[in-house]
Design an enzyme around this catalytic site. Structure first.
Site, PDB file in Angstrom:
ATOM      1  N   ASP A 255      49.368   7.602  20.841  1.00 23.86           N
ATOM      2  CA  ASP A 255      49.522   6.389  20.055  1.00 23.86           C
ATOM      3  C   ASP A 255      50.698   5.576  20.559  1.00 23.86           C
ATOM      4  OD1 ASP A 255      48.137   8.496  18.186  1.00 23.86           O
ATOM      5  OD2 ASP A 255      47.605   6.491  17.465  1.00 23.86           O
TER       6      ASP A 255
HETATM    7  C1  LIG Z   1      42.776   6.904  22.084  1.00 24.14           C
HETATM    8  S1  LIG Z   1      43.084   7.045  20.385  1.00 24.14           S
HETATM    9  C2  LIG Z   1      44.729   7.540  20.313  1.00 24.14           C
HETATM   10  C3  LIG Z   1      45.083   8.296  19.053  1.00 24.14           C
HETATM   11  O1  LIG Z   1      44.687   7.644  17.806  1.00 24.14           O
HETATM   12  C4  LIG Z   1      44.332   8.676  16.855  1.00 24.14           C
HETATM   13  O2  LIG Z   1      44.964   8.496  15.617  1.00 24.14           O
HETATM   14  P1  LIG Z   1      44.134   7.912  14.342  1.00 24.14           P
HETATM   15  O3  LIG Z   1      42.794   8.612  14.315  1.00 24.14           O
HETATM   16  O4  LIG Z   1      45.017   8.248  13.154  1.00 24.14           O
HETATM   17  O5  LIG Z   1      44.032   6.436  14.590  1.00 24.14           O
HETATM   18  C5  LIG Z   1      44.833   9.939  17.495  1.00 24.14           C
HETATM   19  O6  LIG Z   1      46.225  10.090  17.337  1.00 24.14           O
HETATM   20  C6  LIG Z   1      44.468   9.666  18.929  1.00 24.14           C
HETATM   21  O7  LIG Z   1      44.975  10.590  19.813  1.00 24.14           O
END
Ligand SMILES: CSC[C@H]1O[C@H](OP(=O)(O)O)[C@H](O)[C@@H]1O
Length: 384
Positions: A255
């Site tokens: 992220d």
């Molecule tokens: C390529 S997505 C990166 C990252 O986003 C996800 O978090 P969320 O589902 O809370 O938006 C997850 O941390 C992924 O690794």
């Protein structure tokens, strides 16, 4: 203008100017339902409620939600503004979208770039709306290309380092077509490994409590792509690595990656890095450069989103009777922990660069200099 942004069978974001539809990820895997996003308010809500999620997807849905609004509900109003006022309106909407979720840097990187485009158009007395929409559309197309490059480079890196007859990997959370504009980052590497000479024997993936992006979303993607895979509990990963030496790498998304390589990713990533180190396996972060925050020296300053305690105290599922009977799909939260117990529910954690083998971006695979514990991503990107 319809852009094909699907580099896989799944398409979380559908843009056909001026219409934006997103796959409602709260209903996956039991229902595949697209919802209209007509405004920045719709975009903010879809991101905040996680109907759309994933660092790259958050940025793209935010950008295109405002494009849909500028071409639709706000078209008349903005057309009556002078260039400066139209530019100010767009910037105000972007500042609102910036409040939807705090950790993924892609959103803030996109907003910064879009503001620069609009200011430049305003300075030249150009069509600020047209400039904005074109820039937002370019982000959609660029993300797919970035992910395909990450997939290719990451697959090459893992194959070169693989020893033994079998190659298996493990991944966490969801980093595929459902988290991006297509193909995916970590799951993009897995897709590329699977698609190239079938060099991947098996994928393990963790459920990713408490939101279950793995059990719900990655499971769905791997089934759709027919990639041989097995779901494991988050708590089973160390035992799995110990029992199966052919799991050569853990591959995760990001992220926010700081200049030194410290990486914020879904909660649980840090302990995966620790167990990978203990078991002598590679730990690979897959991230487009839009996820790298060069303004951040280390992970110490990364804001970690805290979500409701309920997500930990309950288990989110679906009213299986209504699913099986073909009725309306309803999410069902079953309380597990007793009333009155406290819970801690950070949505992300930060993995120190020392535990990371490589950062795979669309521009290259970066590793730490011999004998160092940190990356120098600023220098690495400058050297390209
Ligand atoms: C390529 S997505 C990166 C990252 O986003 C996800 O978090 P969320 O589902 O809370 O938006 C997850 O941390 C992924 O690794």
């Amino acid at each position: 203008m319809s852009l094909s942004n699907s580099a896989s069978k799944l398409q979380a974001i559908r843009w056909a100017r001026p219409r934006l539809d997103i796959l409602d990820q709260l209903l996956l895997p039991h229902a595949s339902t697209y919802i209209d996003i007509c405004s920045s308010a719709d975009g903010h809500r879809a991101i905040a409620t996680m109907q759309t999620r994933g660092a790259p997807a958050i940025a793209i849905v935010a950008a295109l939600s405002l494009a849909a609004e500028l071409l639709g509900s706000s078209r008349e109003k903005v057309s009556q503004l002078n260039t400066e006022a139209a530019s100010a309106f767009i910037e105000e909407r972007l500042d609102f979208l910036a409040t939807s979720r705090p950790t993924a840097v892609n959103l803030f990187d996109a907003i910064r770039k879009l503001k620069a485009v609009v200011r430049n158009a305003a300075t030249n007395n150009d069509d600020v709306v047209g400039a904005y929409v074109s820039a937002a559309e370019a982000m959609l197309a660029a993300d797919v290309a970035d992910n395909q490059a990450i997939g290719r480079l990451g697959a090459e890196f893992i194959r070169q380092r693989a020893t033994g007859n079998e190659l298996k990997v493990l991944t966490h959370c969801n980093t595929g077509a459902l988290a991006t504009a297509g193909h995916g980052t970590a799951l993009g590497i897995i897709r590329s490994l699977h698609n190239s000479e079938k060099s991947l024997d098996h994928v393990y993936f963790s459920e990713t409590r408490p939101y279950n992006q793995g059990a719900r979303l990655t499971a769905y993607e791997l089934l759709v792509e027919e990639i041989p895979a097995t779901l494991v509990c988050d708590s089973a990963v160390s035992a799995l690595l110990r029992s199966d030496p052919s799991i050569r790498a853990i591959v995760v998304g990001a992220d926010r990656v700081a200049r030194n390589g410290d990486t914020a990713n879904k909660i649980g990533t840090y302990q995966l890095a620790i167990t990978a180190k203990f078991h002598g396996r590679d730990f690979i972060v897959a991230a487009p450069t839009t996820s790298i925050d060069l303004d951040l020296a280390s992970g110490a300053g990364i804001v970690i989103e805290e979500r409701s305690q309920d997500e930990v105290l309950t288990t989110e599922g679906y009213d299986i009777e209504s699913v099986l009977s073909g009725g309306e799909l309803k999410r069902a939260a079953v309380r597990v922990a007793p009333v009155g117990v406290n819970a801690w529910n950070p949505s992300f954690d930060v993995t120190p660069a020392d535990l990371i083998t490589a950062v795979v971006t669309e521009k290259g695979v970066f590793v730490k200099a011999e004998g160092t514990k940190e990356f120098d991503l600023l220098q690495s990107l400058a050297n390209l």
